[in-house]
Write a protein that holds these residues in place. Structure first.
Motif, short mmCIF file in Angstrom:
data_model
loop_
_atom_site.label_atom_id
_atom_site.label_comp_id
_atom_site.label_asym_id
_atom_site.label_seq_id
_atom_site.Cartn_x
_atom_site.Cartn_y
_atom_site.Cartn_z
N ALA A 246 -27.85 69.91 88.93
CA ALA A 246 -27.08 68.86 89.46
C ALA A 246 -27.84 67.53 88.97
O ALA A 246 -28.92 67.40 88.65
CB ALA A 246 -27.34 68.86 90.88
N GLU A 247 -26.99 66.27 89.20
CA GLU A 247 -27.24 64.99 88.73
C GLU A 247 -28.63 64.42 89.60
O GLU A 247 -28.80 64.90 90.70
CB GLU A 247 -26.12 63.98 89.02
CG GLU A 247 -25.30 63.61 88.10
CD GLU A 247 -24.16 62.98 88.52
OE1 GLU A 247 -24.33 61.86 89.29
OE2 GLU A 247 -23.02 63.05 88.18
N GLY A 248 -29.56 64.07 88.67
CA GLY A 248 -30.99 63.35 89.36
C GLY A 248 -31.94 64.66 89.55
O GLY A 248 -32.52 64.38 90.34
N GLY A 249 -31.88 65.62 89.10
CA GLY A 249 -32.73 66.53 89.40
C GLY A 249 -33.11 67.77 88.33
O GLY A 249 -31.98 67.92 87.46
N ARG A 250 -33.80 68.53 88.37
CA ARG A 250 -34.05 69.73 87.50
C ARG A 250 -34.36 70.88 88.40
O ARG A 250 -34.91 71.88 87.75
CB ARG A 250 -35.22 69.39 86.40
CG ARG A 250 -34.76 68.32 85.26
CD ARG A 250 -35.39 68.31 84.05
NE ARG A 250 -35.22 69.89 83.49
CZ ARG A 250 -34.41 70.18 82.57
NH1 ARG A 250 -33.32 69.43 82.52
NH2 ARG A 250 -34.22 71.47 82.08
N ARG A 251 -33.95 71.08 89.71
CA ARG A 251 -34.19 72.09 90.29
C ARG A 251 -33.09 72.47 90.85
O ARG A 251 -32.74 73.89 90.98
CB ARG A 251 -35.03 71.54 91.60
CG ARG A 251 -36.65 71.46 91.24
CD ARG A 251 -37.18 70.60 92.10
NE ARG A 251 -37.57 71.18 93.67
CZ ARG A 251 -38.37 72.22 93.83
NH1 ARG A 251 -39.40 72.32 92.85
NH2 ARG A 251 -38.24 72.67 95.02
N GLU A 252 -31.88 71.78 91.32
CA GLU A 252 -30.86 72.32 91.89
C GLU A 252 -29.63 72.32 90.95
O GLU A 252 -29.59 71.46 90.20
CB GLU A 252 -30.65 71.43 93.20
CG GLU A 252 -31.57 71.61 94.23
CD GLU A 252 -31.65 71.12 95.57
OE1 GLU A 252 -30.73 70.08 95.55
OE2 GLU A 252 -32.33 71.29 96.44
N ARG A 253 -28.73 73.00 91.32
CA ARG A 253 -27.63 73.33 90.33
C ARG A 253 -26.23 73.30 91.25
O ARG A 253 -26.47 73.78 92.38
CB ARG A 253 -27.55 74.50 89.57
CG ARG A 253 -28.60 74.70 88.67
CD ARG A 253 -28.49 76.16 88.06
NE ARG A 253 -29.88 76.53 87.74
CZ ARG A 253 -30.33 76.77 86.17
NH1 ARG A 253 -29.55 76.17 85.21
NH2 ARG A 253 -31.41 77.14 86.16
N LYS A 254 -25.41 72.39 90.81
CA LYS A 254 -24.13 72.56 91.65
C LYS A 254 -23.19 73.82 91.13
O LYS A 254 -22.99 73.74 89.93
CB LYS A 254 -23.45 71.10 91.63
CG LYS A 254 -22.15 71.22 92.29
CD LYS A 254 -21.40 69.72 91.97
CE LYS A 254 -20.31 69.80 93.24
NZ LYS A 254 -19.48 68.56 92.69
N ALA A 255 -22.61 74.46 91.79
CA ALA A 255 -21.91 75.57 91.75
C ALA A 255 -20.32 75.49 92.35
O ALA A 255 -20.14 74.71 93.54
CB ALA A 255 -22.61 76.92 92.13
N VAL A 256 -19.18 75.58 91.66
CA VAL A 256 -18.03 75.35 92.29
C VAL A 256 -17.18 76.63 91.99
O VAL A 256 -17.23 77.21 91.02
CB VAL A 256 -17.44 74.12 91.29
CG1 VAL A 256 -16.06 73.99 91.81
CG2 VAL A 256 -18.22 72.96 91.46
N TRP A 257 -16.40 76.66 93.04
CA TRP A 257 -15.41 77.72 92.81
C TRP A 257 -14.13 77.37 93.38
O TRP A 257 -13.92 76.78 94.03
CB TRP A 257 -15.70 79.08 94.12
CG TRP A 257 -17.12 79.66 93.57
CD1 TRP A 257 -17.36 80.57 92.96
CD2 TRP A 257 -18.40 79.22 94.22
NE1 TRP A 257 -18.53 81.08 92.81
CE2 TRP A 257 -19.39 80.21 93.65
CE3 TRP A 257 -18.78 78.20 95.17
CZ2 TRP A 257 -20.76 80.25 93.74
CZ3 TRP A 257 -20.33 78.24 95.09
CH2 TRP A 257 -21.17 79.12 94.68
N ILE A 258 -13.07 77.62 92.45
CA ILE A 258 -11.69 77.53 92.90
C ILE A 258 -11.15 78.91 93.41
O ILE A 258 -11.32 80.01 92.98
CB ILE A 258 -10.81 77.09 91.63
CG1 ILE A 258 -11.49 75.93 91.03
CG2 ILE A 258 -9.39 76.92 91.92
CD1 ILE A 258 -11.45 74.79 91.61
#
Ligand SMILES: Cc1cc2nc3c(=O)[nH]c(=O)nc-3n(C[C@H](O)[C@H](O)[C@H](O)COP(=O)(O)OP(=O)(O)OC[C@H]3O[C@@H](n4cnc5c(N)ncnc54)[C@H](O)[C@@H]3O)c2cc1C
Length: 487
Positions: A246-258
C-alpha cells in the motif's frame, strides 16, 4: 458433470473394479465381499484429503483445492459403489448378520448415511442451496466417519483406515485458523476492518489494507468471512489487484475484491452497505491465498477475455504479466485485454487497478485494451449469449442497474486514455483468430466471467484456426484457461 469428470470417474472406476474382482477364484463372493470393504475404507483418507483446502496432494501437485474437488467427487462415487458391493455381498453371505451384531448394524448405518451423503450433494442441490448443502454434508460426513470407525473396530480392529481422516481434517483446520489469525489484523494498524462499497444493484467492492506477509499471486482467491454478517460462512473471492504494498509503506498491502451479489451472504453484504449510505466498514477475516493460476510467462501472445465481475481474475493476471515482461521474466510480445461491461461507468469499478496496469506496460510490447459496452450496442435478442454479468438479470434488475450506473462518477481520464471503448458485444472468435494468426509463438487465453462467455471462447478455439491440424501446419499452439468461479 463435466466431460473430464466423467472420464476420470470411468477410469478410476475401472481400476477399482479390477482391484476388487481380479484374482477372486472365479468371482467367489467371499473373496471380493471383504476386499470391496477394505478398498472403500482405504480410499476414505484420500477422499477427505481431496476435500480440504490444505493437503499434501495440493502441496505436491501444485493443484488448487477448487481443482482437486473434482477428484473428490470422482473418488466419492467409486467409493459408494465399493460400499454397496461390500454391503450387498455381505448380506448375501449372511442375510441376518446386520441384525445380530452391533458392529454390523454400525456398518449398515455407515453405508446408508454415505449413500444419502452422495445423493444430497449432487450439483443442482449444491449450487442452489450451498449453505444447506455444506451443513448437511459436514454432519453426514462426520457421522459416516464415526460409524465407519466403530464398524471397522468391531470387524477386526481395523479403525486405522479411518482415523487418519481426522488428522487430515485437523491439519487443514489448523492451517486455516493460523491464516485467519495471521491475516486478520494480528499485526496490522488497520485491524480487521474492510470497506464495502455498493457499485451497482448487483455488485459491491470490498477492500482492506493489512499485513499479508507473502502476498498472493495474480488470479488467486481468498476466503472472506464477515463475522457480523454470517459468523460461520466463508466465501471464496478472487483478489482483483496485484500484491503490491500500500502507498507509503512496505508492510501492508491493499487487497480489493469485486463481488457480484447473489442471494445469500453477498446480498446481506450489499444490504448492509446500502443501509450505511452506500459505504460501510465491516470486520473481515481472511484465509488464503488459494488457487494455482497457470504460468503464462512463456507465451508470445497473451489474451485476457472477461465479462463483468470476471475482470477480477483477468485484470491482476494482465497487470502481473506486464510487470514480468518489464522485468524480463516473461516472453509476451503482444497482450490483448478484452472486457465486456454493461455500462461504461463500470470501468471505474477497477479504475485504480486498470490505471496501475496500463502505467507499467513496457515499450516493445504491443498492448491493446478494449472495453465493450454491451448496453450501448444493438439489443441482444439472444439472452443465452450475454457476455457481461447479466446472465440471470430480469428487466427490473436491469432498470435498477441503469439507475445505479447513471449515478456513478465518470470514468477517470487516466483509464480512458489507454482503453478503446467500443459499443456492443465483443466478437470473441474474431479477436481470438486475429491473436492466433498474428502470433509468432504460443498463445495463452485466460477467460473469466459468465458461462456464455466461457462457452464463446471454447467454441471459438475449437474452430479450424486453432485446431490440431492448424498446429501441424505451423499455427501456434493455444493454451486456454477458464476461471468460472464455481466448484
Ligand atoms: C475459486 C472461486 C473464486 C471466486 N471469485 C469470485 C469473485 O472474484 N467475485 C465474485 O463475485 N464471485 C466469485 N466467486 C463466486 C462466489 O464465491 C459466490 O458467488 C459466493 O460465494 C456466493 O455467496 P452467496 O451466499 O451470496 O451465494 P448463494 O446465493 O447462496 O449461492 C449462489 C452461488 O454461489 C455458490 N456458493 C455459495 N457459497 C459458496 C461458497 N462458500 N463457496 C463456493 N461457492 C459458493 C452457490 O453454490 C451458488 O451457485 C468465486 C468462486 C470460486 C469457487
Amino acid at each position: 458433470m463435466y466431460l473430464l469428470e466423467a472420464l476420470l470417474t470411468a477410469l478410476y472406476l475401472m481400476a477399482m473394479l479390477l482391484w476388487t474382482f481380479c484374482n477372486t477364484a472365479d468371482l467367489t463372493i467371499k473373496a471380493y465381499a471383504n476386499r470391496a470393504g477394505h478398498i472403500a475404507a482405504a480410499q476414505t483418507p484420500l477422499l477427505v484429503a481431496l476435500a480440504t483446502k490444505n493437503n499434501v496432494i495440493g502441496w505436491f501437485t501444485g493443484l488448487g483445492h477448487e481443482k482437486l474437488i473434482l477428484l473428490h467427487r470422482v473418488v466419492s462415487r467409486v467409493l459408494l459403489l465399493e460400499i454397496w458391493i461390500h454391503g450387498a455381498s455381505r448380506f448375501k453371505i449372511n442375510p441376518t448378520g446386520a441384525i445380530n451384531s452391533l458392529w454390523r448394524k454400525e456398518g449398515l448405518a455407515a453405508g446408508v448415511i454415505y449413500g444419502v451423503l452422495v445423493f444430497v450433494t449432487i450439483a443442482p442441490v449444491r449450487r442452489r442451496f450451498y449453505e444447506t448443502f455444506f451443513v448437511i454434508h459436514t454432519v453426514l460426513a462426520f457421522s459416516y466417519l464415526v460409524l465407519a470407525i466403530l464398524h471397522l473396530r468391531g470387524a477386526d480392529e481395523m479403525s486405522y483406515y479411518i482415523w487418519p481422516c481426522f488428522v487430515i481434517w485437523g491439519v487443514d483446520r489448523g492451517c486455516r485458523y493460523l491464516r485467519y489469525a495471521l491475516l486478520s489484523g494480528v499485526a496490522s494498524s488497520a485491524g480487521t476492518s474492510a470497506t464495502v462499497e455498493v457499485l451497482n444493484h448487483d455488485t459491491v467492492r470490498v477492500s482492506t489494507t493489512r499485513r499479508i506477509p507473502l502476498g498472493w499471486r495474480a488470479g488467486q482467491h481468498m476466503f472472506l468471512r464477515f463475522p457480523t454478517l454470517g459468523a460461520l460462512e466463508s466465501h471464496p473471492f478472487t483478489v482483483a489487484n496485484v500484491a503490491a504494498y500500500a502507498e507509503g509503506g512496505r508492510r501492508e498491502r491493499k487487497a480489493v475484491w469485486i463481488v457480484r451479489t447473489r442471494a445469500g451472504l453477498t446480498q446481506r453484504l450489499k444490504a448492509h452497505a446500502e443501509d450505511k449510505g452506500g459505504v460501510a466498514t465491516v470486520p473481515l477475516l481472511l484465509d488464503g491465498p488459494y488457487g494455482a493460476p497457470p504460468d503464462i510467462t512463456p507465451y508470445s501472445t497473451c489474451v485476457f477475455v472477461a465479462g463483468g465481475s470476471g475482470v477480477t481474475y483477468t485484470l491482476p493476471r494482465f497487470h502481473e504479466l506486464l510487470l514480468q515482461v518489464a522485468a524480463g521474466q516473461a516472453c509476451a510480445r503482444r497482450v490483448v485485454f478484452v472486457w465486456a461491461v454493461r455500462h461504461q461507468s463500470h470501468l471505474s469499478w477497477v479504475a485504480d487497478e486498470l490505471s496501475a496496469a496500463l502505467a507499467v506496460a513496457p515499450a516493445g510490447v504491443e498492448v491493446s485494451v478494449a472495453a465493450y459496452v454491451t448496453s450501448d450496442g444493438p439489443v441482444d435478442s439472444d439472452p443465452q449469449h450475454t457476455l457481461d454479468d447479466d446472465d440471470d438479470d430480469d428487466s427490473t434488475d436491469a432498470e435498477k442497474g441503469a439507475a445505479y450506473d447513471e449515478k456513478l462518477p465518470p470514468t477517470p481520464a487516466s483509464v480512458l486514455r489507454g482503453v478503446d471503448v467500443i459499443a456492443g458485444r465483443p466478437d470473441v472468435r474474431k479477436i481470438l483468430e486475429d491473436a492466433v494468426s498474428r502470433s509468432a509463438g504460443p498463445v495463452s487465453v485466460d477467460a473469466s466471467g459468465p458461462t456464455a462467455l466461457a462457452a464463446s471462447v471454447r467454441e471459438a478455439l475449437s474452430s479450424s484456426f486453432a485446431s490440431p491440424l492448424a498446429v501441424l501446419k505451423g499455427a501456434p499452439t493455444v493454451q486456454l484457461n477458464v476461471e468460472d468461479f464455481s466448484m
